[in-house]
Write an enzyme that holds these catalytic residues in place. Structure first.
Site, PDB file in Angstrom:
ATOM      1  N   SER A 142       1.544  -2.838   8.667  1.00 43.67           N
ATOM      2  CA  SER A 142       2.939  -2.502   8.404  1.00 43.67           C
ATOM      3  C   SER A 142       3.833  -3.267   9.380  1.00 43.67           C
ATOM      4  O   SER A 142       3.837  -4.493   9.360  1.00 43.67           O
ATOM      5  CB  SER A 142       3.150  -0.986   8.480  1.00 43.67           C
ATOM      6  OG  SER A 142       4.405  -0.623   7.964  1.00 43.67           O
ATOM      7  N   HIS A 164       0.468   2.166   0.776  1.00 43.00           N
ATOM      8  CA  HIS A 164       0.785   1.412   1.985  1.00 43.00           C
ATOM      9  C   HIS A 164      -0.326   1.445   3.026  1.00 43.00           C
ATOM     10  O   HIS A 164      -0.122   1.031   4.155  1.00 43.00           O
ATOM     11  CB  HIS A 164       2.100   1.913   2.589  1.00 43.00           C
ATOM     12  CG  HIS A 164       2.644   1.047   3.681  1.00 43.00           C
ATOM     13  ND1 HIS A 164       2.758  -0.321   3.564  1.00 43.00           N
ATOM     14  CD2 HIS A 164       3.074   1.343   4.934  1.00 43.00           C
ATOM     15  CE1 HIS A 164       3.251  -0.821   4.685  1.00 43.00           C
ATOM     16  NE2 HIS A 164       3.452   0.167   5.531  1.00 43.00           N
ATOM     17  N   ASP A 199       1.646  -0.829  -3.155  1.00 38.11           N
ATOM     18  CA  ASP A 199       2.411  -0.536  -1.943  1.00 38.11           C
ATOM     19  C   ASP A 199       3.878  -0.359  -2.308  1.00 38.11           C
ATOM     20  O   ASP A 199       4.560  -1.313  -2.665  1.00 38.11           O
ATOM     21  CB  ASP A 199       2.243  -1.691  -0.943  1.00 38.11           C
ATOM     22  CG  ASP A 199       2.722  -1.321   0.456  1.00 38.11           C
ATOM     23  OD1 ASP A 199       3.623  -0.465   0.559  1.00 38.11           O
ATOM     24  OD2 ASP A 199       2.218  -1.896   1.427  1.00 38.11           O
TER      25      ASP A 199
END
Length: 714
Positions: free
Chosen positions: A585, A692, A660
């Site tokens: 991320s 995600h 995602d």
């Protein structure tokens, strides 16, 4: 040699033999042992579902429900699953699988709340009978039970229901009763019962004007498009309004807040008398917050109690909390002095006093001790968290509640109804978990659990922590260094930096193994030096520490990470020419950025779900830290990693999930195109069906994939 000397020698040889055998018998933990989802995943023993029933501690089990005396620690059986299920089955009400999901919201009644599929049951455990049952629609989601009336608010699709009655009727593109603003500003739910349960406030979000973003479902023979509403930075956002529904007459009104365009409505709370609703309104630039009071009967704005501004951003995370003994005063949380602290106000908007101060942060209000007029709270500093109280009248702050046990570590507490006791669940670098009931007045404790080391008998690496200077040459930043258990100080080892680096996260803690992840342990055992720092921009160090990255995310963070690598390279056992980096991320952005901006330092990287271009990221988070692409074109250009694709020299693997909806796949795919154009050669791996992150059994596959990439290239 005399007999005594002979026996002593034999004893020493036997001890040496046992020690050698024990050393040989130490097992090396596998990914299955270390990663959640693994078949043999090892974790510290816990007591699930601990909670308070008034000032008595409830300890749920699978088959038995216990109550614990907080003064003595003595347990007493309340009831058994066999008894409860007999009553449930006689009433054709289903079956309880365990007691971990029951709750005790009524401190003055011998009743518990049981949640079963499609229903809530209030059960009298003294007389072993069902008091009431509330049925829900089959597809009920976002359930919100009102403990004063027994009504349940929930959603089916994009509409809101109470019990079995729909109270909204909206078409696709308009969502009621769910979290809004993409869960930013501390928002985690979309319904808010008033204190007595007579009214329900709820969010209504019109996102019909937000661009549809396509995600592709490949599980069908002809792949299907799953559209999501995803407002990107600088683009049109959704419109949020707040409704108030009266279940007794079926009427709904909406707050007359004016045009909701480019405004965020956050941190909703009710006045104790239910006559007004409070919320914090934030402008789209997120640098101007207002605490507003609305009339619950008319929807009219009654007052703007006060306003808060900041040249970079204001980030309200918590609703106001009224004092239980004085409905004219409330506690407001703010970072106005650089750290999140508690402020006492009255309902005219007058500041009475700042209740907490210092270079540490209040993380949460735990409860109140009405008798002593204290508020209980948890507080974070650079490496740990502890629990305190502060007197509302004098401002005097207590020592940590855990002073009779330990003051180090990461503490998570649940306060009893009166505030006299807390359940303190904590860990330290060498203690995986300890759970105590602590008397907040005396500090004396009753131990409920001290968990054994889940890796006893396993070969484990050595963990060290310390500080180095950030790139500014002034700020201390904390690091965690993990070395192989059998490290040869004369050998040079490759090193891997695990990075996150963004706001709202802290990697190096005072908790179990200093916050090290299972994969960190695994790789250290395989012969890597594992290294992590919390660079400027990360959490729990104050506002200035965090917002130094404003309008140019990834730049200052990268400079601090390089300082960490310079420290690594100064160590005699680190091979400075074999430095890798991995993160997910924001950490995926950092991993990619470090390989592109410092190709002479970082040789291998694995970036998961990376932000590549902040213009592709969602509005609320992205614009808080970067402003809009229109107002900060230089920053967006500087932080767009596609522009640096030609710099790639080392080995870079990017991993992305095809569903995602946080960091959409466009980031990775557009970067691949930029690398093709620049004639550089990253690697790519896709996890179908995940969002995600990669969860469940596939998480083992993920970490094996990451490991192999470093093994092959570093």
């Amino acid at each position: 040699m005399n007999k005594r000397g002979y026996l002593l020698l034999m004893g020493l040889l036997q001890a040496l033999f046992i020690t050698n055998v024990m050393a040989q018998e130490l097992k090396t933990p596998t990914l299955e042992d270390l990663i959640p989802g693994g078949e043999t995943y090892r974790y510290a023993e816990n007591l699930y579902g601990l909670q308070w029933w008034g000032d008595e501690c409830i300890k749920p089990g699978i088959d038995t429900l216990f109550v614990i005396n907080p003064k003595t620690g003595k347990e007493k059986t309340i009831t058994t699953r066999e008894i409860v299920n007999k009553v449930l089955e006689e009433n054709q009400s289903g079956k309880l699988q365990h007691f971990h999901s029951v709750s005790f919201p009524w401190s003055d009644k011998e009743q518990m709340l049981i949640k079963l599929p499609g229903k809530y049951i209030v059960y009298d455990f003294k007389n072993n009978q069902i008091v009431s049952t509330t049925a829900l629609k089959k597809e009920a989601a976002n359930q919100d039970y009102c403990t004063t009336t027994g009504n349940v608010a929930y959603t089916v699709g994009n509409n809101l229901y109470i019990n079995e009655n729909a109270i909204t009727d909206e078409s696709e593109g308009i969502v009621c009763g769910q979290s809004v603003h993409r869960n930013e500003f501390g928002i985690s739910k979309g319904t808010f019962w008033s204190p007595k349960g007579n009214l329900l406030a709820f969010y209504r979000m019109d996102e019909s004007m937000v661009t549809q973003y396509p995600l592709v479902d490949i599980t069908q023979r002809i792949a299907e498009v799953n559209n999501i509403r995803y407002p990107m930075a600088g683009m049109t956002s959704h419109l949020v309004t707040i409704g108030i529904h009266n279940p007794s007459n079926g009427k709904t009104l909406y707050l007359k807040a004016g045009d909701p365009t480019d405004r965020y409505f956050t941190n909703i709370s009710w006045a104790p008398d239910e006559k007004s609703l409070y919320l914090i309104e934030l402008n789209r630039d997120q640098n101007h917050a207002k605490l507003c009071q609305y009339n619950a009967e008319t929807g009219e704005l009654m007052a703007t109690l006060f306003e808060e501004t900041h040249p970079k951003y204001v980030e309200p995370q918590q609703p106001i909390v009224f004092l239980p003994w004085d409905a004219t005063k409330f506690i407001y949380q703010s970072q106005r002095d650089g750290f999140n602290h508690l402020y006492l106000y009255d309902t005219t908007g007058k500041l009475i006093r700042q209740l907490t101060e210092g270079k540490w942060l209040v993380s949460d209000i735990l409860g109140f001790n009405e008798k002593k007029k204290e508020v209980l709270f948890s507080a974070n500093d650079a490496t740990g968290r502890n629990n305190f109280s502060v007197n509302i009248r004098t401002g005097e702050r207590s020592l940590p509640f855990s002073m009779y046990t330990t003051t180090e570590g990461v503490h998570n507490a649940i306060a009893s109804n009166s505030g006299r006791y807390v359940i303190d669940n904590y860990s330290t670098p060498t203690l995986p978990r300890k759970i105590d009931i602590i008397d907040t007045q005396t500090g004396k404790s009753v131990n409920l659990l001290t968990a054994a080391n889940p890796f006893l008998g396993f070969k484990m690496p050595v963990i060290e922590t310390g500080t180095i200077k950030a790139a500014d040459g002034v700020t201390d930043i904390y690091y965690r260094l993990i070395k192989p258990a059998d490290m040869d100080p004369n050998k040079k080892y490759p090193a891997i930096v695990y990075v996150y680096g963004g706001p709202h996260a802290q990697m190096v803690t005072g908790g179990w193994q200093n916050g090290a992840r299972g994969w960190d342990i695994y790789m250290a055992n395989k012969g890597y030096i594992m290294f992590t720092i919390d660079n400027r921009g990360s959490s729990n160090r104050g506002l200035e520490f965090e917002n130094v990255t404003f309008r140019h995310l990834g730049i200052e963070e990268g400079k601090d990470q390089v300082k960490g690598v310079e420290y690594l390279q100064s160590l005699p056992y680190v091979d400075g020419n074999r430095i890798g980096v991995h993160g997910w991320s924001f950490g995926g952005h950092m991993t990619t950025a470090l390989l592109l901006r410092y190709p002479e330092i970082f040789k291998v990287g694995v970036a998961g779900g990376p932000v590549i271009d902040w213009a592709y990221y969602e509005i609320m988070y992205g614009e808080r830290y970067m402003d809009t692409p229109q107002s900060n074109p230089e920053g967006y250009e500087q932080c767009n990693l596609k522009n640096l694709a030609g710099n790639l020299k080392g080995h870079l693997l990017i991993i992305h999930d095809d569903h995602d909806d946080t960091c959409v796949p466009q980031h990775t795919l557009s970067f691949m195109k930029a690398c093709i154009d620049a004639r550089t050669y990253p690697d790519l791996f896709i996890y179908p069906g995940h969002k995600h992150n990669v969860m469940g059994r596939d998480r083992i596959h993920l970490h094996e994939k990451i490991t192999r990439y470093f093994e092959d290239n570093l």
